[in-house]
Design an enzyme around this catalytic site. Structure first.
Site, PDB file in Angstrom:
ATOM      1  N   LYS A  21       6.345   7.199 -12.446  1.00  0.00           N
ATOM      2  CA  LYS A  21       6.449   7.200 -13.916  1.00  0.00           C
ATOM      3  C   LYS A  21       7.808   7.733 -14.383  1.00  0.00           C
ATOM      4  O   LYS A  21       8.463   7.128 -15.234  1.00  0.00           O
ATOM      5  CB  LYS A  21       5.298   8.042 -14.483  1.00  0.00           C
ATOM      6  CG  LYS A  21       5.200   8.023 -15.982  1.00  0.00           C
ATOM      7  CD  LYS A  21       3.798   8.368 -16.441  1.00  0.00           C
ATOM      8  CE  LYS A  21       3.521   9.855 -16.329  1.00  0.00           C
ATOM      9  NZ  LYS A  21       3.252  10.485 -17.618  1.00  0.00           N
ATOM     10  N   SER A  22       8.239   8.865 -13.827  1.00  0.00           N
ATOM     11  CA  SER A  22       9.501   9.468 -14.290  1.00  0.00           C
ATOM     12  C   SER A  22      10.693   8.549 -14.010  1.00  0.00           C
ATOM     13  O   SER A  22      11.588   8.386 -14.847  1.00  0.00           O
ATOM     14  CB  SER A  22       9.737  10.809 -13.578  1.00  0.00           C
ATOM     15  OG  SER A  22       8.787  11.737 -14.002  1.00  0.00           O
ATOM     16  N   ARG A  26      13.210   6.334 -16.781  1.00  0.00           N
ATOM     17  CA  ARG A  26      14.674   6.446 -16.741  1.00  0.00           C
ATOM     18  C   ARG A  26      15.330   5.102 -16.448  1.00  0.00           C
ATOM     19  O   ARG A  26      16.398   4.798 -16.992  1.00  0.00           O
ATOM     20  CB  ARG A  26      15.074   7.510 -15.700  1.00  0.00           C
ATOM     21  CG  ARG A  26      14.808   8.924 -16.242  1.00  0.00           C
ATOM     22  CD  ARG A  26      14.639   9.924 -15.148  1.00  0.00           C
ATOM     23  NE  ARG A  26      14.495  11.283 -15.632  1.00  0.00           N
ATOM     24  CZ  ARG A  26      13.349  11.833 -16.058  1.00  0.00           C
ATOM     25  NH1 ARG A  26      12.232  11.109 -16.079  1.00  0.00           N
ATOM     26  NH2 ARG A  26      13.313  13.085 -16.472  1.00  0.00           N
ATOM     27  N   GLY A  93       5.349  12.228 -23.582  1.00  0.00           N
ATOM     28  CA  GLY A  93       6.321  13.300 -23.820  1.00  0.00           C
ATOM     29  C   GLY A  93       7.700  12.914 -23.316  1.00  0.00           C
ATOM     30  O   GLY A  93       8.715  13.232 -23.942  1.00  0.00           O
ATOM     31  N   SER A 165      12.757  22.493 -17.557  1.00  0.00           N
ATOM     32  CA  SER A 165      12.154  21.256 -18.053  1.00  0.00           C
ATOM     33  C   SER A 165      13.096  20.082 -17.844  1.00  0.00           C
ATOM     34  O   SER A 165      14.205  20.050 -18.381  1.00  0.00           O
ATOM     35  CB  SER A 165      11.818  21.394 -19.540  1.00  0.00           C
ATOM     36  OG  SER A 165      11.561  20.108 -20.088  1.00  0.00           O
ATOM     37  N   GLN A 167      12.564  17.158 -18.955  1.00  0.00           N
ATOM     38  CA  GLN A 167      12.629  16.371 -20.191  1.00  0.00           C
ATOM     39  C   GLN A 167      13.715  16.916 -21.105  1.00  0.00           C
ATOM     40  O   GLN A 167      14.490  16.163 -21.691  1.00  0.00           O
ATOM     41  CB  GLN A 167      11.265  16.390 -20.886  1.00  0.00           C
ATOM     42  CG  GLN A 167      10.212  15.642 -20.080  1.00  0.00           C
ATOM     43  CD  GLN A 167       8.841  15.639 -20.736  1.00  0.00           C
ATOM     44  OE1 GLN A 167       8.616  16.325 -21.728  1.00  0.00           O
ATOM     45  NE2 GLN A 167       7.927  14.883 -20.173  1.00  0.00           N
ATOM     46  N   ASP A 312       2.988  18.866 -12.264  1.00  0.00           N
ATOM     47  CA  ASP A 312       1.989  17.821 -12.542  1.00  0.00           C
ATOM     48  C   ASP A 312       0.866  17.785 -11.502  1.00  0.00           C
ATOM     49  O   ASP A 312      -0.163  17.136 -11.714  1.00  0.00           O
ATOM     50  CB  ASP A 312       2.664  16.445 -12.609  1.00  0.00           C
ATOM     51  CG  ASP A 312       3.533  16.310 -13.855  1.00  0.00           C
ATOM     52  OD1 ASP A 312       3.358  17.096 -14.807  1.00  0.00           O
ATOM     53  OD2 ASP A 312       4.404  15.410 -13.874  1.00  0.00           O
ATOM     54  N   LYS A 339       1.104  20.583 -21.881  1.00  0.00           N
ATOM     55  CA  LYS A 339       1.042  19.194 -21.405  1.00  0.00           C
ATOM     56  C   LYS A 339       0.092  18.373 -22.300  1.00  0.00           C
ATOM     57  O   LYS A 339      -0.231  18.788 -23.397  1.00  0.00           O
ATOM     58  CB  LYS A 339       0.606  19.159 -19.946  1.00  0.00           C
ATOM     59  CG  LYS A 339       1.587  19.861 -19.010  1.00  0.00           C
ATOM     60  CD  LYS A 339       2.929  19.165 -18.967  1.00  0.00           C
ATOM     61  CE  LYS A 339       3.943  19.924 -18.149  1.00  0.00           C
ATOM     62  NZ  LYS A 339       5.290  19.389 -18.265  1.00  0.00           N
TER      63      LYS A 339
END
Ligand code: S3P
Length: 407
Positions: A21-22, A26, A93, A165, A167, A312, A339
Site C-alpha cells: 500500500k505505501s 507513492r 491518511g 511519522s 506520512q 501497522d 490510526k
C-alpha cells in the site's frame, strides 16, 4: 499462553498478495508529478490507493488500467489542473498527509475531505511544518475538511520531526521538491523510508538519527515501477501459518524494506521459523519470497526504537503474543491511538470480550490470564487491520469467533 487452538487444521501452499500500500501510493504520486508516461505493475487495488488515484484524476492526470499495469500520464512540475470540487481522501491518511504537502506548492487553492474516521485524524502534524514553509490552511480543529492555500514560493526548512511519522516526513519532502534550496528533515527514530528510496534522496545517518535532504533536483521523472507484495498484509497469513500445526507457507515477492520488516525480526526472536529466498531489487525497494513454518514461540521484550517499524503490525503481533509463552506487552506505541481507530482501545476492548486480563496504558497494553468466554463476536471498529487481526484470531480459537462488519 492460550491452549485453545485451532479452528483450522493446516495452512499449506504458496500465496501472491496485492502490491504494498505505501509503495503503491507513492508510485502514483511520483508518476502523476512526473512529466510524461509512467507504468506501474502490481499496484494495490485497495480502497486507500483508489482514493489517491481518484484525487490525481481530479487534478487532471490521465490514469488507466491495462491488464496488470496502471498507466499514468503525469502533469509535470506545478502543472496540475485546479480541481472542480474538493478532493476526497476517503479513509486514507497517507493520501491526505502526502497530498497536503504537494498541494501547498501548487498555483491554486484546494480543499481536502475524508470519511468520518479520517476527518477525526490529526492534520496538525503536517500543517505545522508546511506553514513554516509558507503555506496557509483553513480548517476546524486542524482536521479535514482542510483548505490548502498554497504559496508559489515555498521556502526550504530544517525540521526536526517531533513524532516518527513517514506520512509527515513525506509531506514535507513533497513540498521540499518545489523549493529553491535544500530542505532538511531530521528523524530521531527512523520510520518507513519508501519516499527517500524511490526519489533517491540523500540520507545522512548519525547517532542522533537520520537527516534527509531534498531539493528540486530530486523531482520525479517518468518511470516504470514494480510494486512488491504488501509485507503488512503478509503478516496476517504469516502469523496464521506459524500458529497452526503442520503448516508451511511461501508468500512470493514480498516487500522486505528494512524499515518495514521489524515484525519478522521480532517473530524470529520469539522462535518463529522464517526464511527468505529469491531476493531482488526494483525502484530502490528490496523484495523476495518469505517462507514460514509452524513454530513454538515465547514472548520477548519489544524495544521502543522498533515501534515505528512495526506500527501497522502491532495488532496481529498481539495475537501471536497470546499463543506464546509468557505475557504480551507493548509500550511507547501512543501513535496507535491515531490510526483508523484508536487501536490500543480497539485491541483491549476485544481482548476483554474473551475474558482475558487486560491492562490498558496510555501508550500500550499488557495481556495475561486465560480465555473465559467462547464464540465471541469481536468489534472491527471499521478498521481493516483490527478486522483482519480478529479474523485471524477467530480462525485460531478452537470454538472460532466472529467479527462485526468483516467481509
Ligand atoms: C504510512 C505510514 C504510517 C502507517 C500507514 C502508512 C505511509 O503512518 O501507519 O499505514 O505509507 O507513509 P505514520 O507515518 O503516520 O506513522
Amino acid at each position: 499462553m492460550l491452549e485453545s487452538f485451532n479452528h483450522i487444521t493446516k495452512v499449506k501452499g504458496e500465496l501472491n498478495l496485492p502490491g504494498d500500500k505505501s509503495i503503491s501510493h507513492r508510485s502514483i504520486f511520483f508518476s502523476a508529478m512526473a512529466d510524461g508516461k509512467s507504468v506501474i505493475k502490481n499496484l494495490s487495488d485497495g480502497e486507500d490507493v483508489l482514493s489517491t488515484i481518484k484525487s490525481f484524476s481530479d487534478l487532471g492526470c490521465e490514469i488507466k488500467k491495462e491488464k496488470n499495469e496502471v498507466i499514468i500520464r503525469g502533469k509535470g512540475f506545478k502543472n496540475f489542473n485546479k480541481p472542480q470540487k474538493s478532493l476526497n481522501c476517503g479513509n486514507s491518511g497517507t493520501t491526505a498527509r502526502l497530498i497536503t504537502g504537494l498541494l501547498s506548492a501548487q498555483n491554486f487553492e484546494s480543499t481536502l475531505t475524508g470519511d468520518e474516521s479520517l476527518s477525526k485524524r490529526p492534520m496538525e502534524r503536517v500543517i505545522i511544518p508546511l506553514k513554516q514553509m509558507g503555506a496557509k490552511f483553513e480548517s476546524e480543529n486542524n482536521c479535514l475538511p482542510l483548505k490548502v492555500i498554497p504559496n508559489n514560493k515555498l521556502h526550504p526548512i530544517n525540521y526536526k520531526l517531533p513524532i516518527p511519522s513517514a506520512q509527515v516526513k513525506s509531506s514535507i519532502i513533497l513540498a521540499g521538491l518545489h523549493c529553491e534550496g535544500i530542505t532538511s528533515i531530521v528523524e530521531k527514530t527512523p520510520s518507513r523510508n519508501h519516499t527517500e528510496k524511490m526519489l533517491g534522496l540523500e540520507v545522512k545517518k548519525s547517532k542522533s538519527g537520520n537527516t534527509i535532504l531534498v531539493s528540486k533536483k530530486n523531482y520525479p521523472i517518468p518511470a516504470e515501477y514494480f510494486i512488491p507484495s504488501d509485507v503488512s498484509s503478509a503478516a496476517f497469513f504469516i502469523v496464521l501459518s506459524i500458529l497452526t500445526k503442520d503448516s508451511s507457507l511461501r508468500i512470493k515477492n514480498v516487500s522486505l524494506n528494512e524499515t518495514r520488516k521489524g515484525y519478522l525480526k521480532i517473530l524470529n526472536e520469539m522462535g518463529a521459523k522464517i526464511n527468505f529466498e529469491n531476493i531482488s531489487v526494483s525502484s530502490g525497494e528490496v523484495f523476495g519470497d518469505v517462507i514460514v513454518e509452524s513454530s513454538k514461540l515465547k514472548n520477548v521484550e519489544i524495544p521502543e526504537e522498533i515501534i515505528p517499524n512495526i506500527i501497522d503490525e502491532i495488532p496481529i503481533l498481539s495475537v501471536v503474543g497470546l499463543f506464546a509463552e509468557g505475557n504480551f506487552s507493548i509500550k511507547s506505541a501512543n501513535e496507535l491511538r491515531k490510526k483508523e481507530s484508536d487501536r490500543i482501545n480497539s485491541l483491549c476492548y476485544n481482548y476483554k470480550l474473551l475474558g482475558l486480563d487486560v491492562d490498558e496504558l496510555e501508550d500500550g497494553f499488557t495481556i495475561s490470564g486465560k480465555i473465559k468466554n467462547k464464540k465471541v463476536v469481536f468489534e472491527s471498529f471499521d478498521d481493516h487491520r483490527i478486522a483482519m487481526t480478529f479474523g485471524i484470531l477467530s480462525l485460531l480459537l478452537i470454538d472460532g469467533g466472529k467479527v462485526n462488519n468483516f467481509g
